[in-house]
Scaffold this motif. Structure first.
Motif, PDB file in Angstrom:
ATOM      1  N   ALA A  16      61.756 124.820   1.958  1.00 52.14           N
ATOM      2  CA  ALA A  16      63.134 124.869   1.446  1.00 52.14           C
ATOM      3  C   ALA A  16      63.515 123.532   0.808  1.00 52.14           C
ATOM      4  O   ALA A  16      64.041 123.483  -0.313  1.00 52.14           O
ATOM      5  CB  ALA A  16      64.101 125.216   2.587  1.00 52.14           C
ATOM      6  N   GLY A  17      63.238 122.433   1.513  1.00 52.24           N
ATOM      7  CA  GLY A  17      63.621 121.105   1.016  1.00 52.24           C
ATOM      8  C   GLY A  17      62.922 120.772  -0.290  1.00 52.24           C
ATOM      9  O   GLY A  17      63.532 120.243  -1.230  1.00 52.24           O
ATOM     10  N   CYS A  18      61.658 121.098  -0.377  1.00 49.83           N
ATOM     11  CA  CYS A  18      60.881 120.750  -1.563  1.00 49.83           C
ATOM     12  C   CYS A  18      61.290 121.628  -2.758  1.00 49.83           C
ATOM     13  O   CYS A  18      61.416 121.137  -3.885  1.00 49.83           O
ATOM     14  CB  CYS A  18      59.399 120.900  -1.234  1.00 49.83           C
ATOM     15  SG  CYS A  18      58.337 120.201  -2.478  1.00 49.83           S
ATOM     16  N   LEU A  19      61.536 122.910  -2.504  1.00 48.49           N
ATOM     17  CA  LEU A  19      61.951 123.791  -3.610  1.00 48.49           C
ATOM     18  C   LEU A  19      63.348 123.410  -4.105  1.00 48.49           C
ATOM     19  O   LEU A  19      63.601 123.344  -5.305  1.00 48.49           O
ATOM     20  CB  LEU A  19      61.940 125.265  -3.168  1.00 48.49           C
ATOM     21  CG  LEU A  19      60.578 125.887  -2.890  1.00 48.49           C
ATOM     22  CD1 LEU A  19      60.753 127.352  -2.467  1.00 48.49           C
ATOM     23  CD2 LEU A  19      59.654 125.801  -4.100  1.00 48.49           C
ATOM     24  N   GLU A  20      64.260 123.148  -3.167  1.00 44.74           N
ATOM     25  CA  GLU A  20      65.617 122.776  -3.584  1.00 44.74           C
ATOM     26  C   GLU A  20      65.595 121.507  -4.431  1.00 44.74           C
ATOM     27  O   GLU A  20      66.287 121.395  -5.445  1.00 44.74           O
ATOM     28  CB  GLU A  20      66.508 122.557  -2.349  1.00 44.74           C
ATOM     29  CG  GLU A  20      67.896 122.108  -2.727  1.00 44.74           C
ATOM     30  CD  GLU A  20      68.782 121.819  -1.519  1.00 44.74           C
ATOM     31  OE1 GLU A  20      69.358 122.779  -0.988  1.00 44.74           O
ATOM     32  OE2 GLU A  20      68.885 120.644  -1.110  1.00 44.74           O
ATOM     33  N   PHE A  52      55.871 112.557   1.203  1.00 42.55           N
ATOM     34  CA  PHE A  52      56.457 113.881   0.948  1.00 42.55           C
ATOM     35  C   PHE A  52      57.968 113.832   1.204  1.00 42.55           C
ATOM     36  O   PHE A  52      58.777 114.246   0.375  1.00 42.55           O
ATOM     37  CB  PHE A  52      55.793 114.925   1.852  1.00 42.55           C
ATOM     38  CG  PHE A  52      56.463 116.269   1.832  1.00 42.55           C
ATOM     39  CD1 PHE A  52      56.326 117.111   0.741  1.00 42.55           C
ATOM     40  CD2 PHE A  52      57.250 116.692   2.896  1.00 42.55           C
ATOM     41  CE1 PHE A  52      56.961 118.359   0.709  1.00 42.55           C
ATOM     42  CE2 PHE A  52      57.878 117.918   2.880  1.00 42.55           C
ATOM     43  CZ  PHE A  52      57.730 118.758   1.780  1.00 42.55           C
ATOM     44  N   LEU A  53      58.341 113.290   2.380  1.00 42.85           N
ATOM     45  CA  LEU A  53      59.757 113.277   2.746  1.00 42.85           C
ATOM     46  C   LEU A  53      60.546 112.363   1.815  1.00 42.85           C
ATOM     47  O   LEU A  53      61.633 112.700   1.356  1.00 42.85           O
ATOM     48  CB  LEU A  53      59.909 112.856   4.211  1.00 42.85           C
ATOM     49  CG  LEU A  53      59.331 113.870   5.202  1.00 42.85           C
ATOM     50  CD1 LEU A  53      59.303 113.294   6.614  1.00 42.85           C
ATOM     51  CD2 LEU A  53      60.128 115.178   5.200  1.00 42.85           C
ATOM     52  N   SER A  54      59.946 111.215   1.485  1.00 46.39           N
ATOM     53  CA  SER A  54      60.650 110.296   0.592  1.00 46.39           C
ATOM     54  C   SER A  54      60.824 110.915  -0.794  1.00 46.39           C
ATOM     55  O   SER A  54      61.864 110.765  -1.428  1.00 46.39           O
ATOM     56  CB  SER A  54      59.881 108.977   0.602  1.00 46.39           C
ATOM     57  OG  SER A  54      59.894 108.373  -0.605  1.00 46.39           O
ATOM     58  N   ASN A  55      59.829 111.666  -1.261  1.00 46.84           N
ATOM     59  CA  ASN A  55      59.952 112.327  -2.575  1.00 46.84           C
ATOM     60  C   ASN A  55      61.096 113.327  -2.633  1.00 46.84           C
ATOM     61  O   ASN A  55      61.645 113.580  -3.699  1.00 46.84           O
ATOM     62  CB  ASN A  55      58.654 113.067  -2.934  1.00 46.84           C
ATOM     63  CG  ASN A  55      57.571 112.095  -3.347  1.00 46.84           C
ATOM     64  OD1 ASN A  55      57.860 110.943  -3.647  1.00 46.84           O
ATOM     65  ND2 ASN A  55      56.322 112.547  -3.351  1.00 46.84           N
ATOM     66  N   ILE A  56      61.430 113.911  -1.471  1.00 47.19           N
ATOM     67  CA  ILE A  56      62.563 114.859  -1.522  1.00 47.19           C
ATOM     68  C   ILE A  56      63.864 114.184  -1.053  1.00 47.19           C
ATOM     69  O   ILE A  56      64.863 114.835  -0.793  1.00 47.19           O
ATOM     70  CB  ILE A  56      62.281 116.169  -0.733  1.00 47.19           C
ATOM     71  CG1 ILE A  56      62.054 115.915   0.756  1.00 47.19           C
ATOM     72  CG2 ILE A  56      61.112 116.919  -1.324  1.00 47.19           C
ATOM     73  CD1 ILE A  56      61.997 117.201   1.574  1.00 47.19           C
ATOM     74  N   GLY A  57      63.817 112.867  -0.943  1.00 48.29           N
ATOM     75  CA  GLY A  57      65.048 112.102  -0.703  1.00 48.29           C
ATOM     76  C   GLY A  57      65.311 111.755   0.757  1.00 48.29           C
ATOM     77  O   GLY A  57      66.431 111.398   1.107  1.00 48.29           O
ATOM     78  N   GLY A 313      50.403 122.513   0.401  1.00 51.22           N
ATOM     79  CA  GLY A 313      50.630 123.881  -0.070  1.00 51.22           C
ATOM     80  C   GLY A 313      51.867 123.962  -0.950  1.00 51.22           C
ATOM     81  O   GLY A 313      51.837 124.538  -2.042  1.00 51.22           O
ATOM     82  N   ILE A 314      52.951 123.335  -0.513  1.00 50.85           N
ATOM     83  CA  ILE A 314      54.195 123.473  -1.270  1.00 50.85           C
ATOM     84  C   ILE A 314      54.194 122.553  -2.500  1.00 50.85           C
ATOM     85  O   ILE A 314      54.645 122.938  -3.591  1.00 50.85           O
ATOM     86  CB  ILE A 314      55.438 123.272  -0.352  1.00 50.85           C
ATOM     87  CG1 ILE A 314      56.717 123.572  -1.082  1.00 50.85           C
ATOM     88  CG2 ILE A 314      55.503 121.955   0.323  1.00 50.85           C
ATOM     89  CD1 ILE A 314      56.854 124.988  -1.529  1.00 50.85           C
ATOM     90  N   GLU A 315      53.634 121.338  -2.356  1.00 50.32           N
ATOM     91  CA  GLU A 315      53.589 120.437  -3.529  1.00 50.32           C
ATOM     92  C   GLU A 315      52.680 121.021  -4.615  1.00 50.32           C
ATOM     93  O   GLU A 315      52.956 120.903  -5.807  1.00 50.32           O
ATOM     94  CB  GLU A 315      53.081 119.044  -3.125  1.00 50.32           C
ATOM     95  CG  GLU A 315      54.145 118.213  -2.408  1.00 50.32           C
ATOM     96  CD  GLU A 315      53.655 116.827  -2.012  1.00 50.32           C
ATOM     97  OE1 GLU A 315      52.429 116.634  -1.902  1.00 50.32           O
ATOM     98  OE2 GLU A 315      54.515 115.942  -1.799  1.00 50.32           O
ATOM     99  N   THR A 316      51.603 121.658  -4.193  1.00 51.20           N
ATOM    100  CA  THR A 316      50.690 122.258  -5.172  1.00 51.20           C
ATOM    101  C   THR A 316      51.385 123.427  -5.870  1.00 51.20           C
ATOM    102  O   THR A 316      51.234 123.614  -7.079  1.00 51.20           O
ATOM    103  CB  THR A 316      49.387 122.721  -4.477  1.00 51.20           C
ATOM    104  OG1 THR A 316      48.826 121.594  -3.815  1.00 51.20           O
ATOM    105  CG2 THR A 316      48.372 123.264  -5.473  1.00 51.20           C
TER     106      THR A 316
END
Ligand SMILES: Cc1cc2nc3c(=O)[nH]c(=O)nc-3n(C[C@H](O)[C@H](O)[C@H](O)COP(=O)(O)OP(=O)(O)OC[C@H]3O[C@@H](n4cnc5c(N)ncnc54)[C@H](O)[C@@H]3O)c2cc1C
Length: 409
Positions: A16-20, A52-57, A313-316
């Protein structure tokens, strides 16, 4: 684009976080069941998680202060080379191949000792540390960060209507369309006992991985507890005997069980029990369903790979979608990542000299092959961005297991 995510564990909320973050215009709903608890284990990570977490803020300076997480500086291996072996820390040093080769020449002449390998390590590098995280906080933290994801509690019995469905329902893999599985040879770890224990100040800030009779034990220190688990091969020991061995480990380490936070997967009032079929889906994206997390696969928690596979999986998926690549490319990229993980697991066991139980003798089957391929992997995995386990990990492995005969330098 209407998207539904099924599952509110780490995989669901990270998706959810990465898609948003990447697709602010998408209409995203996350549906989770109140009756099916999250798996609630999985607390050791690799450094890439921070990125990963830093990339989504979500910066670690913020969440480390507000959670039960602690920084982790490496993996301490005990009892892996041979029974009764001393410990050795595998730290996160990266991409110094030429330096490693110079060090190896000196090591082989007896001019330096194995511990000096960690002189390459810089704990202040972005990739110099990972985390021990509370399994319940990992998802919750991203949930709190999401602004536009609709959150619904429901236990679904049918696939929801949407353009894309992300199946993050855990081991049940509830709505996966193509259930074809890749089973890898030599993935024989398939059971675990695990539980929370009273917090301890005296433990080191590394994940301790201790070779045991039929698998390995982990010790993961958090601020509020210590996670201790025994991961083993059911081919080689019964669950009853494995639990007796686990109880001895708890006594030997002086750990005090805290009781379980929920009834999920409980074996008794102190410990949980998990069993799984080690595999990864051949096509994690099939039809309009993308499988992420344990839905997509689970092999062996060794070297903290599972949360990384969620991230990968989600970043790809995001990369493929933005570049217009379809399922075929996605599925191939995810398969490669699982293949690399399985390969690293296999080397861990097969390069050991232990032969004190049937479990360790099993690995005679692929020792010779691994002695060659440890160096093949060292030579081809230079890039940290594209390899969960880059050359430096393979170099550490070769040095630790004393595999110099076929070194390519
Ligand atoms: C013994 C063990 C040790 C581990 N150690 C590590 C480790 O050290 N490091 C690491 O990286 N990983 C580790 N893992 C893996 C890690 O626990 C998982 O990758 C992680 O918790 C992600 O789980 P998940 O979100 O995929 O599934 P789950 O946590 O199982 O979440 C599933 C979600 O789906 C929902 N759901 C299911 N069915 C339905 C339905 N029909 N309708 C609606 N909702 C539904 C549930 O309510 C839940 O919210 C370990 C795993 C095990 C078993």
């Amino acid at each position: 684009m209407k998207v539904v995510i099924v599952g509110g564990g780490t995989a669901g909320w990270w998706t959810a976080g990465c898609l948003e973050h990447n697709f602010p215009d998408w209409d995203i709903t996350l549906i989770e069941s109140k009756d099916i608890p999250i798996v609630g284990v999985g607390e050791s990570t690799v450094p890439q998680i921070g990125n990963f977490l830093s990339n989504i803020g979500i910066e670690d300076s913020h969440w480390l202060a507000n959670s039960n997480a602690l920084k982790k500086y490496g993996n301490r291996k005990i009892n892996w080379r041979k029974s009764g072996d001393d410990n050795f820390d595998w730290t996160f040093w990266y991409n110094y191949n030429k330096k490693f080769e110079g060090w190896a020449q000196k090591f082989r002449k007896g001019e330096v000792d194995l511990d000096s390998l960690n002189d390459f390590y810089d704990p202040n590098d972005w990739s110099g540390y990972a985390y021990h995280v509370d399994a319940f906080e990992m998802g919750r933290m991203v949930k709190d960060h999401c602004k536009n994801v609709k959150h619904v509690y429901a236990t679904l019995t049918e696939k929801p209507e949407a353009d894309l469905v992300f199946d993050c329902s855990g081991f049940a893999a509830r709505f996966v369309e193509d259930k074809t599985k890749q089973h890898y040879p030599h993935t024989i770890i398939d059971r675990a006992f695990v539980g929370p224990h009273e917090p301890r100040d005296d433990l080191p800030m590394v994940t301790q991985s201790i070779g045991r009779d039929y698998g390995w034990q982990f010790i993961v220190k958090l601020k509020n507890r210590v996670g201790v688990g025994y991961v083993y091969s059911s081919r080689h020991v019964s669950d009853e005997d494995a639990y007796k061995e686990f109880e001895e480990m708890i006594d030997e380490g002086g750990f005090v069980p805290m009781g379980l936070p929920s009834e999920a997967n409980s074996y008794n009032d102190k410990h949980m029990f998990f069993k799984w079929e080690p595999h990864a889906l051949t096509n994690p994206w099939s039809g309009n369903v993308v499988a992420i997390g344990t839905t997509a696969g689970f092999i062996d928690p060794l070297e903290a790979n599972a949360l990384f596979h969620i991230q990968h999986g989600i970043e790809t998926f995001v990369k493929c979608w933005k570049r217009g690549y379809g399922k075929k490319t996605y599925n191939k990229a995810v398969r490669i990542s699982w293949n690399n993980t399985v390969d690293l697991m296999k080397h861990h066991y097969a390069l050991s000299d232990r032969d004190d139980t049937e479990f360790w003798r099993y690995w005679d089957c692929c020792r010779e092959e691994c002695r060659q391929s440890v160096w093949d992997n060292y030579e081809k995995r230079h890039n940290l961005e594209t390899n969960l386990y880059p050359s430096s990990i393979w170099a550490t492995m070769a040095a630790y297991f004393d595999e110099w005969k076929r070194a390519p330098f």
